[in-house]
Design a protein around this motif. Structure first.
Motif, PDB file in Angstrom:
ATOM      1  N   ARG A  67       4.434  -1.012 -13.993  1.00  0.00           N
ATOM      2  CA  ARG A  67       3.579  -1.635 -12.979  1.00  0.00           C
ATOM      3  C   ARG A  67       4.136  -1.426 -11.574  1.00  0.00           C
ATOM      4  O   ARG A  67       3.376  -1.179 -10.635  1.00  0.00           O
ATOM      5  CB  ARG A  67       3.390  -3.115 -13.271  1.00  0.00           C
ATOM      6  N   LEU A  68       5.452  -1.539 -11.444  1.00  0.00           N
ATOM      7  CA  LEU A  68       6.062  -1.276 -10.134  1.00  0.00           C
ATOM      8  C   LEU A  68       5.849   0.183  -9.726  1.00  0.00           C
ATOM      9  O   LEU A  68       5.545   0.464  -8.566  1.00  0.00           O
ATOM     10  CB  LEU A  68       7.553  -1.614 -10.148  1.00  0.00           C
ATOM     11  N   ALA A  69       6.000   1.105 -10.662  1.00  0.00           N
ATOM     12  CA  ALA A  69       5.778   2.527 -10.362  1.00  0.00           C
ATOM     13  C   ALA A  69       4.353   2.751  -9.866  1.00  0.00           C
ATOM     14  O   ALA A  69       4.143   3.479  -8.885  1.00  0.00           O
ATOM     15  CB  ALA A  69       6.072   3.385 -11.588  1.00  0.00           C
ATOM     16  N   ALA A  70       3.384   2.127 -10.520  1.00  0.00           N
ATOM     17  CA  ALA A  70       1.985   2.269 -10.092  1.00  0.00           C
ATOM     18  C   ALA A  70       1.778   1.656  -8.709  1.00  0.00           C
ATOM     19  O   ALA A  70       1.072   2.236  -7.864  1.00  0.00           O
ATOM     20  CB  ALA A  70       1.055   1.611 -11.108  1.00  0.00           C
ATOM     21  N   LEU A  71       2.392   0.517  -8.458  1.00  0.00           N
ATOM     22  CA  LEU A  71       2.266  -0.119  -7.152  1.00  0.00           C
ATOM     23  C   LEU A  71       2.937   0.720  -6.064  1.00  0.00           C
ATOM     24  O   LEU A  71       2.377   0.904  -4.977  1.00  0.00           O
ATOM     25  CB  LEU A  71       2.875  -1.525  -7.191  1.00  0.00           C
ATOM     26  N   TYR A  72       4.100   1.272  -6.347  1.00  0.00           N
ATOM     27  CA  TYR A  72       4.778   2.129  -5.367  1.00  0.00           C
ATOM     28  C   TYR A  72       3.950   3.377  -5.084  1.00  0.00           C
ATOM     29  O   TYR A  72       3.863   3.822  -3.940  1.00  0.00           O
ATOM     30  CB  TYR A  72       6.181   2.504  -5.847  1.00  0.00           C
ATOM     31  N   ASP A  73       3.340   3.947  -6.128  1.00  0.00           N
ATOM     32  CA  ASP A  73       2.473   5.109  -5.937  1.00  0.00           C
ATOM     33  C   ASP A  73       1.294   4.739  -5.035  1.00  0.00           C
ATOM     34  O   ASP A  73       0.929   5.499  -4.131  1.00  0.00           O
ATOM     35  CB  ASP A  73       1.973   5.616  -7.299  1.00  0.00           C
ATOM     36  N   TYR A  74       0.708   3.585  -5.262  1.00  0.00           N
ATOM     37  CA  TYR A  74      -0.404   3.115  -4.428  1.00  0.00           C
ATOM     38  C   TYR A  74       0.043   2.956  -2.979  1.00  0.00           C
ATOM     39  O   TYR A  74      -0.659   3.378  -2.053  1.00  0.00           O
ATOM     40  CB  TYR A  74      -0.947   1.795  -4.982  1.00  0.00           C
ATOM     41  N   LEU A  75       1.219   2.360  -2.778  1.00  0.00           N
ATOM     42  CA  LEU A  75       1.745   2.189  -1.416  1.00  0.00           C
ATOM     43  C   LEU A  75       1.915   3.534  -0.712  1.00  0.00           C
ATOM     44  O   LEU A  75       1.552   3.675   0.461  1.00  0.00           O
ATOM     45  CB  LEU A  75       3.087   1.456  -1.442  1.00  0.00           C
TER      46      LEU A  75
END
Length: 150
Positions: free
Chosen positions: A92-100
């Motif tokens: 989930r953090l990886a997906a959020l960082y990608d979104y950022l």
């Protein structure tokens, strides 16, 4: 969930010597948990710098600030996620960082203050959450037996 990179950053101009000393002092004895918190703080600072630069019409400063924020998110935060051990949280953090990274890139391309404000809100929430677990992390570190005498 996180592993620390071997190196981060590149050659910095001499004009940042005092800032480098301050950063070095803040990180010399910092735990991995504190280092991640410092990265969140730096990303927030860069986003605020970029917003101010857009308002002033200083596009080179905006681009530098956003580029640095993207690099920290991509290399310093996403790059140290321990995906095998971090499980769903790391995913989930990886997906959020990608979104950022994508939103910061769009903000850079279109001088989009709303995208920067959104990113700042997300990073601020992550930073608050990260700081909120500091006591648990510290207690866990004290409870863990020392395995290396030096």
């Amino acid at each position: 969930m996180f592993s620390m990179p071997q190196s981060f950053g590149g050659h910095r101009p001499r004009t940042n010597a005092y800032a480098d000393i301050g950063a070095s002092t803040a990180t010399d004895d910092a735990s991995p948990h504190k280092l991640i918190g410092l990265l969140y703080s730096t990303v927030l600072s860069d986003i605020h710098t970029a917003r101010g630069a857009i308002r002033r019409g200083d596009m080179p400063a905006k681009a530098r600030a956003i580029s640095r924020a993207v690099r920290i998110v991509d290399e310093g935060l996403a790059g140290v996620l321990d995906m095998p051990r971090g499980g769903e949280i790391a995913e989930r953090l990886a997906a959020l960082y990608d979104y950022l990274v994508r939103r910061l890139t769009i903000a850079n391309l279109h001088n989009d203050e709303a995208a920067l404000a959104e990113c700042a809100g997300l990073v601020d929430t992550m930073k608050d959450g990260w700081e909120g677990i500091a006591a648990q992390v510290h207690a866990g570190a004290q409870a863990a037996p020392a395995t290396d005498a030096g």
